[in-house]
Design a protein around this motif. Structure first.
Motif, PDB file in Angstrom:
ATOM      1  N   ARG A   1       0.790  -1.232   0.000  1.00  0.00           N
ATOM      2  CA  ARG A   1       0.000   0.000   0.000  1.00  0.00           C
ATOM      3  C   ARG A   1       0.822   1.281   0.000  1.00  0.00           C
ATOM      4  O   ARG A   1       0.270   2.367  -0.023  1.00  0.00           O
ATOM      5  CB  ARG A   1      -0.925   0.037   1.227  1.00  0.00           C
ATOM      6  N   MET A   2       2.172   1.157   0.044  1.00  0.00           N
ATOM      7  CA  MET A   2       2.974   2.370   0.151  1.00  0.00           C
ATOM      8  C   MET A   2       4.363   2.198  -0.459  1.00  0.00           C
ATOM      9  O   MET A   2       4.942   1.120  -0.396  1.00  0.00           O
ATOM     10  CB  MET A   2       3.118   2.761   1.627  1.00  0.00           C
ATOM     11  N   LEU A   3       4.856   3.273  -1.039  1.00  0.00           N
ATOM     12  CA  LEU A   3       6.222   3.347  -1.537  1.00  0.00           C
ATOM     13  C   LEU A   3       6.838   4.600  -0.937  1.00  0.00           C
ATOM     14  O   LEU A   3       6.208   5.657  -0.926  1.00  0.00           O
ATOM     15  CB  LEU A   3       6.227   3.440  -3.063  1.00  0.00           C
ATOM     16  N   GLU A   4       8.050   4.480  -0.417  1.00  0.00           N
ATOM     17  CA  GLU A   4       8.725   5.611   0.201  1.00  0.00           C
ATOM     18  C   GLU A   4      10.133   5.707  -0.363  1.00  0.00           C
ATOM     19  O   GLU A   4      10.822   4.703  -0.508  1.00  0.00           O
ATOM     20  CB  GLU A   4       8.783   5.395   1.715  1.00  0.00           C
ATOM     21  N   THR A   5      10.574   6.927  -0.683  1.00  0.00           N
ATOM     22  CA  THR A   5      11.932   7.108  -1.191  1.00  0.00           C
ATOM     23  C   THR A   5      12.872   7.517  -0.061  1.00  0.00           C
ATOM     24  O   THR A   5      12.439   7.954   1.001  1.00  0.00           O
ATOM     25  CB  THR A   5      11.999   8.196  -2.287  1.00  0.00           C
ATOM     26  N   GLU A   6      14.162   7.390  -0.335  1.00  0.00           N
ATOM     27  CA  GLU A   6      15.187   7.926   0.559  1.00  0.00           C
ATOM     28  C   GLU A   6      15.094   9.451   0.484  1.00  0.00           C
ATOM     29  O   GLU A   6      14.569  10.007  -0.481  1.00  0.00           O
ATOM     30  CB  GLU A   6      16.584   7.494   0.093  1.00  0.00           C
TER      31      GLU A   6
ATOM     32  N   THR B   1      21.622  25.361   5.534  1.00  0.00           N
ATOM     33  CA  THR B   1      22.786  24.863   4.805  1.00  0.00           C
ATOM     34  C   THR B   1      22.446  23.778   3.789  1.00  0.00           C
ATOM     35  O   THR B   1      23.116  23.657   2.775  1.00  0.00           O
ATOM     36  CB  THR B   1      23.848  24.321   5.781  1.00  0.00           C
ATOM     37  N   GLN B   2      21.431  22.970   4.073  1.00  0.00           N
ATOM     38  CA  GLN B   2      21.038  21.911   3.147  1.00  0.00           C
ATOM     39  C   GLN B   2      19.519  21.784   3.103  1.00  0.00           C
ATOM     40  O   GLN B   2      18.820  22.160   4.040  1.00  0.00           O
ATOM     41  CB  GLN B   2      21.622  20.554   3.564  1.00  0.00           C
ATOM     42  N   LEU B   3      19.058  21.206   2.006  1.00  0.00           N
ATOM     43  CA  LEU B   3      17.642  20.862   1.833  1.00  0.00           C
ATOM     44  C   LEU B   3      17.565  19.362   1.618  1.00  0.00           C
ATOM     45  O   LEU B   3      18.486  18.763   1.059  1.00  0.00           O
ATOM     46  CB  LEU B   3      17.058  21.548   0.602  1.00  0.00           C
ATOM     47  N   ARG B   4      16.465  18.764   2.026  1.00  0.00           N
ATOM     48  CA  ARG B   4      16.228  17.368   1.676  1.00  0.00           C
ATOM     49  C   ARG B   4      14.736  17.188   1.449  1.00  0.00           C
ATOM     50  O   ARG B   4      13.914  17.870   2.063  1.00  0.00           O
ATOM     51  CB  ARG B   4      16.767  16.402   2.715  1.00  0.00           C
ATOM     52  N   ASP B   5      14.424  16.288   0.537  1.00  0.00           N
ATOM     53  CA  ASP B   5      13.022  15.993   0.287  1.00  0.00           C
ATOM     54  C   ASP B   5      12.879  14.527  -0.067  1.00  0.00           C
ATOM     55  O   ASP B   5      13.845  13.849  -0.408  1.00  0.00           O
ATOM     56  CB  ASP B   5      12.437  16.900  -0.802  1.00  0.00           C
ATOM     57  N   ARG B   6      11.662  14.038   0.065  1.00  0.00           N
ATOM     58  CA  ARG B   6      11.361  12.652  -0.274  1.00  0.00           C
ATOM     59  C   ARG B   6       9.934  12.578  -0.766  1.00  0.00           C
ATOM     60  O   ARG B   6       9.134  13.501  -0.578  1.00  0.00           O
ATOM     61  CB  ARG B   6      11.570  11.720   0.904  1.00  0.00           C
ATOM     62  N   ILE B   7       9.631  11.460  -1.376  1.00  0.00           N
ATOM     63  CA  ILE B   7       8.294  11.218  -1.914  1.00  0.00           C
ATOM     64  C   ILE B   7       7.725   9.964  -1.272  1.00  0.00           C
ATOM     65  O   ILE B   7       8.433   8.966  -1.103  1.00  0.00           O
ATOM     66  CB  ILE B   7       8.347  11.056  -3.444  1.00  0.00           C
ATOM     67  N   ILE B   8       6.460  10.049  -0.934  1.00  0.00           N
ATOM     68  CA  ILE B   8       5.723   8.898  -0.424  1.00  0.00           C
ATOM     69  C   ILE B   8       4.501   8.720  -1.324  1.00  0.00           C
ATOM     70  O   ILE B   8       3.769   9.677  -1.581  1.00  0.00           O
ATOM     71  CB  ILE B   8       5.290   9.111   1.038  1.00  0.00           C
ATOM     72  N   VAL B   9       4.324   7.509  -1.821  1.00  0.00           N
ATOM     73  CA  VAL B   9       3.165   7.188  -2.653  1.00  0.00           C
ATOM     74  C   VAL B   9       2.294   6.227  -1.851  1.00  0.00           C
ATOM     75  O   VAL B   9       2.766   5.176  -1.411  1.00  0.00           O
ATOM     76  CB  VAL B   9       3.575   6.549  -3.994  1.00  0.00           C
ATOM     77  N   ILE B  10       1.038   6.610  -1.652  1.00  0.00           N
ATOM     78  CA  ILE B  10       0.102   5.791  -0.888  1.00  0.00           C
ATOM     79  C   ILE B  10      -0.963   5.265  -1.849  1.00  0.00           C
ATOM     80  O   ILE B  10      -1.603   6.038  -2.561  1.00  0.00           O
ATOM     81  CB  ILE B  10      -0.548   6.607   0.247  1.00  0.00           C
ATOM     82  N   LEU B  11      -1.107   3.954  -1.863  1.00  0.00           N
ATOM     83  CA  LEU B  11      -2.092   3.313  -2.744  1.00  0.00           C
ATOM     84  C   LEU B  11      -3.336   2.972  -1.949  1.00  0.00           C
ATOM     85  O   LEU B  11      -3.258   2.571  -0.794  1.00  0.00           O
ATOM     86  CB  LEU B  11      -1.502   2.039  -3.337  1.00  0.00           C
ATOM     87  N   GLY B  12      -4.476   3.141  -2.583  1.00  0.00           N
ATOM     88  CA  GLY B  12      -5.741   2.815  -1.936  1.00  0.00           C
ATOM     89  C   GLY B  12      -6.689   2.162  -2.918  1.00  0.00           C
ATOM     90  O   GLY B  12      -6.525   2.284  -4.126  1.00  0.00           O
TER      91      GLY B  12
ATOM     92  N   THR C   1      -6.473   4.053  -6.289  1.00  0.00           N
ATOM     93  CA  THR C   1      -5.991   5.427  -6.301  1.00  0.00           C
ATOM     94  C   THR C   1      -4.527   5.427  -5.865  1.00  0.00           C
ATOM     95  O   THR C   1      -4.078   4.530  -5.157  1.00  0.00           O
ATOM     96  CB  THR C   1      -6.786   6.320  -5.326  1.00  0.00           C
ATOM     97  N   ALA C   2      -3.808   6.443  -6.289  1.00  0.00           N
ATOM     98  CA  ALA C   2      -2.424   6.624  -5.863  1.00  0.00           C
ATOM     99  C   ALA C   2      -2.267   8.093  -5.472  1.00  0.00           C
ATOM    100  O   ALA C   2      -2.561   8.982  -6.257  1.00  0.00           O
ATOM    101  CB  ALA C   2      -1.452   6.258  -6.968  1.00  0.00           C
ATOM    102  N   GLN C   3      -1.840   8.318  -4.254  1.00  0.00           N
ATOM    103  CA  GLN C   3      -1.625   9.676  -3.747  1.00  0.00           C
ATOM    104  C   GLN C   3      -0.126   9.888  -3.612  1.00  0.00           C
ATOM    105  O   GLN C   3       0.556   9.149  -2.899  1.00  0.00           O
ATOM    106  CB  GLN C   3      -2.308   9.852  -2.398  1.00  0.00           C
ATOM    107  N   LEU C   4       0.409  10.883  -4.296  1.00  0.00           N
ATOM    108  CA  LEU C   4       1.822  11.220  -4.208  1.00  0.00           C
ATOM    109  C   LEU C   4       1.975  12.373  -3.229  1.00  0.00           C
ATOM    110  O   LEU C   4       1.345  13.407  -3.388  1.00  0.00           O
ATOM    111  CB  LEU C   4       2.348  11.624  -5.589  1.00  0.00           C
ATOM    112  N   ARG C   5       2.785  12.166  -2.200  1.00  0.00           N
ATOM    113  CA  ARG C   5       2.989  13.193  -1.177  1.00  0.00           C
ATOM    114  C   ARG C   5       4.477  13.516  -1.093  1.00  0.00           C
ATOM    115  O   ARG C   5       5.306  12.623  -1.028  1.00  0.00           O
ATOM    116  CB  ARG C   5       2.497  12.674   0.170  1.00  0.00           C
TER     117      ARG C   5
END
Length: 102
Positions: free
Chosen positions: A16-21, A37-48, A56-60
């Motif tokens: 139900r979920m995919l998470e990136t580093e 000094t630094q930025l970081r971001d990641r993506i989480i995809v939640i399937l329903g 459905t797929a929600q990209l956060r």
């Protein structure tokens, strides 16, 4: 494949979920003046599941900044939102052949 092309590496996947580093980058000069000094971001995809046979797929997206040695949550920048929209559009395009319409 789409996430990799934007520099994201998949960290974990479940049914139900995919998470990136976290994807790291140095802060632009304007933010460095604020002590970031630094930025970081990641993506989480939640399937329903939405009804029988419909999904459905929600990209956060999440973004944090490194300030005074600590990571702090931050509202998404316009650049991050644009990147996430582009990723979502490419994922949708790749899934299009597998989608059905009534």
């Amino acid at each position: 494949m789409v996430l990799n092309s934007y520099g994201y590496q998949v960290r974990s996947v479940s049914s139900r979920m995919l998470e990136t580093e976290w994807r790291l980058e140095d802060a632009p000069y304007a933010l460095q003046e604020e002590g970031i000094t630094q930025l970081r971001d990641r993506i989480i995809v939640i399937l329903g599941q939405r009804g029988r046979g419909y999904y459905t797929a929600q990209l956060r997206g999440e973004e944090q900044v490194l300030m005074d040695g600590q990571w702090q949550q931050r509202a998404l920048t316009a650049a991050a939102l644009e990147r996430y929209r582009a990723i979502a559009a490419q994922v949708k395009q790749r899934l299009q052949p597998y989608m059905t319409q009534d």
